[in-house]
Design an enzyme around this catalytic site. Structure first.
Site, PDB file in Angstrom:
ATOM      1  N   ASP A 158       1.002  -1.315  -0.055  1.00 49.41           N
ATOM      2  CA  ASP A 158       0.012  -0.058  -0.033  1.00 49.41           C
ATOM      3  C   ASP A 158       0.775   1.241   0.108  1.00 49.41           C
ATOM      4  O   ASP A 158       1.518   1.461   1.138  1.00 49.41           O
ATOM      5  CB  ASP A 158      -0.790  -0.192   1.240  1.00 49.41           C
ATOM      6  CG  ASP A 158      -1.930   0.831   0.956  1.00 49.41           C
ATOM      7  OD1 ASP A 158      -2.042   1.700   0.473  1.00 49.41           O
ATOM      8  OD2 ASP A 158      -3.036   0.680   1.887  1.00 49.41           O
ATOM      9  N   ASP A 229     -10.724   3.825  -1.650  1.00 52.74           N
ATOM     10  CA  ASP A 229     -11.416   2.811  -0.624  1.00 52.74           C
ATOM     11  C   ASP A 229     -12.844   2.829  -0.886  1.00 52.74           C
ATOM     12  O   ASP A 229     -13.525   3.591  -1.116  1.00 52.74           O
ATOM     13  CB  ASP A 229     -11.056   3.231   0.769  1.00 52.74           C
ATOM     14  CG  ASP A 229      -9.680   3.088   1.058  1.00 52.74           C
ATOM     15  OD1 ASP A 229      -8.806   2.773   0.232  1.00 52.74           O
ATOM     16  OD2 ASP A 229      -9.354   2.826   2.328  1.00 52.74           O
TER      17      ASP A 229
HETATM   18  C1  GLA Z   1      -5.642   2.248   2.968  1.00 53.83           C
HETATM   19  C2  GLA Z   1      -6.011   0.954   1.871  1.00 53.83           C
HETATM   20  C3  GLA Z   1      -7.211   0.150   2.605  1.00 53.83           C
HETATM   21  C4  GLA Z   1      -6.436  -0.440   3.731  1.00 53.83           C
HETATM   22  C5  GLA Z   1      -5.900   0.722   4.899  1.00 53.83           C
HETATM   23  C6  GLA Z   1      -4.980   0.283   5.991  1.00 53.83           C
HETATM   24  O1  GLA Z   1      -6.393   2.947   3.132  1.00 53.83           O
HETATM   25  O2  GLA Z   1      -6.589   1.454   0.706  1.00 53.83           O
HETATM   26  O3  GLA Z   1      -7.578  -0.857   1.589  1.00 53.83           O
HETATM   27  O4  GLA Z   1      -5.420  -1.311   3.576  1.00 53.83           O
HETATM   28  O5  GLA Z   1      -4.936   1.662   3.960  1.00 53.83           O
HETATM   29  O6  GLA Z   1      -4.593   1.207   6.565  1.00 53.83           O
END
Ligand code: GLA
Length: 408
Positions: A158, A229
């Site tokens: 990420d 998200d």
């Molecule tokens: C980001 C990602 C999510 C999750 C969070 C965890 O927002 O897009 O899917 O993994 O981080 O902190």
């Protein structure tokens, strides 16, 4: 000549420190070639959409138990993925330890494997993860080796703090250079994972920026997020769906568009919304990573998540993601070619009103088809005959999902 900022010097220092503190690795010749992974979109469960930062070792074990006992494993859900917040501190050698919520990652991985399942983990190419825990910057090879020692089968990587702490700091005004740095960071972990010799699904999470679908496969991405998200409400799910139209040419065996994990069973989604969300993610050949509270899963949610006919659309071995063929008002018609010459069609009423496009007539000709056609309704399980311009009543946020074995 590149000017080294204090931060890049720190990164280089970290990298050389890491290189000298690596545990010795087996000579390359002894490693088996990495096995092919993600030939169909990965299926499993991820901790984030229900537990967020609170997830513990026990939650992962309980979820693995449920996947094995509720029929989800038999339906194809295999990966049990720990998202952010498992990370602790690095020791003097740079080895990352888990935090108190995850006392023994190897034992947890062994437990998940004992259920016939696979286990996934999460990190960031930056110094910190999105939730502020330790990332892999400067420790990529060390972390990849650690994952392999634990028996990890899947990594979600990420971007997060890599943007402000590395890209923006090192080249604040040069977008092209920032993009090169990001791609290099994903490739660095790609090479580190490959060097372990363990087959590990590699999932990119950088929110669909910089046309990730164009470059992710070249640096080992098996799937890449195409959006920000997801949230458990219809407007957000529909917003993500709309962003997928046109990306179908980038998906295929081993490399998939990822419109984010499932929210089926979360929030206040209605039965129709849960069905539509699952149907459309299957049409998109999306990874099917459930994100609900498995120990308290209601039978109707389990029925949606384990609908074999819908899963078969997602997992079709041709790996052809659906296209949005046409829309009429708030009703959208998507189709997907399947192996053996079959076709799946989804007719989605994305509107708030049952009658927003009333009456809706299905135009088979626009799909290149000629009625009458024998089809199966994948939610009722019953045969249906499709005819040119047939009227359809689709409730608000609901879907008609059919499979036609012999289209003409
Ligand atoms: C980001 C990602 C999510 C999750 C969070 C965890 O927002 O897009 O899917 O993994 O981080 O902190």
């Amino acid at each position: 000549m590149r000017i080294l900022t204090p931060l890049s010097l720190a990164v280089l220092a970290l990298a050389s420190f890491t290189a000298s503190s690596q545990s010795p690795r087996a000579p390359k010749a002894q490693l088996a070639p990495p096995q092919v992974v993600a030939q169909t979109p990965p299926m499993g469960w991820n901790s984030w959409n229900f537990f967020f930062e609170k997830v513990t070792d026990k939650d992962i074990r309980n979820s693995a138990d449920q996947i094995a006992s509720t029929g989800m494993k038999d339906a194809g859900y295999i990966y049990v993925n720990i998202d952010d917040t498992w990370e602790g501190e690095r020791d003097a050698s740079g080895v990352l330890h888990t935090n108190a919520k995850f006392p023994d990652m190897k034992a947890l991985a062994d437990y998940v494997h004992s259920k016939g399942l696979k286990i996934g983990i999460y990190s960031s190419p930056g110094p910190k993860t999105c939730a502020g825990y330790a990332g892999s910057l400067g420790h990529e090879e060390q972390d990849a080796q650690l994952y392999a020692q634990w028996g990890i089968d899947y990594l979600k990587y990420d971007l997060c703090s890599f943007i402000p702490d590395v890209m923006m700091k090192q080249t604040p005004d040069d977008k092209a250079a920032q993009m090169r740095m990001m791609i290099a960071a994903y490739d660095k972990m790609n090479k580190a994972l490959k060097a372990t010799g363990r087959p590990i699904v590699y999932s990119f999470c950088q929110y669909g920026w910089d046309a990730v679908w164009e470059w992710a496969p070249s640096v080992g991405g098996n799937l890449w997020r195409t959006t920000g998200d997801i949230q458990p409400n219809w407007d957000r799910i529909y917003d993500l769906l709309e962003q997928q139209a046109g990306l179908e040419k980038y998906a295929g065996p081993g490399h998939w568009n990822d419109p984010d994990m499932l929210e089926v069973g979360n929030g206040k989604l209605t039965p129709a919304e849960n069905r539509s969300h699952f149907s459309m993610w299957a049409m998109l050949a999306a990874p099917l990573l459930a994100g609900n509270d498995l120990p308290n899963m209601k039978p109707e949610i389990r029925a949606i998540l384990t609908n074999r006919d819908v899963i078969a659309i997602d997992q079709d071995r041709l790996g052809k993601q659906a296209s949005r063929v046409y829309s009429d008002g708030e009703v959208e018609v998507w189709s997907r070619n399947l192996s053996g010459g079959a076709i799946a069609i989804a007719v989605l009423n994305a509107g708030d009103n049952r009658y927003s496009t009333h009456p809706f007539h299905l135009d088979l000709a626009k799909l290149g088809l000629h009625g009458p056609l024998q089809a199966k309704d994948l939610w009722t399980g019953k045969p249906v005959t499709l005819t040119q311009n047939m009227p359809l009543e689709i409730p608000s946020h609901d879907v008609l999902l059919v499979r036609i074995e012999a289209p003409k």
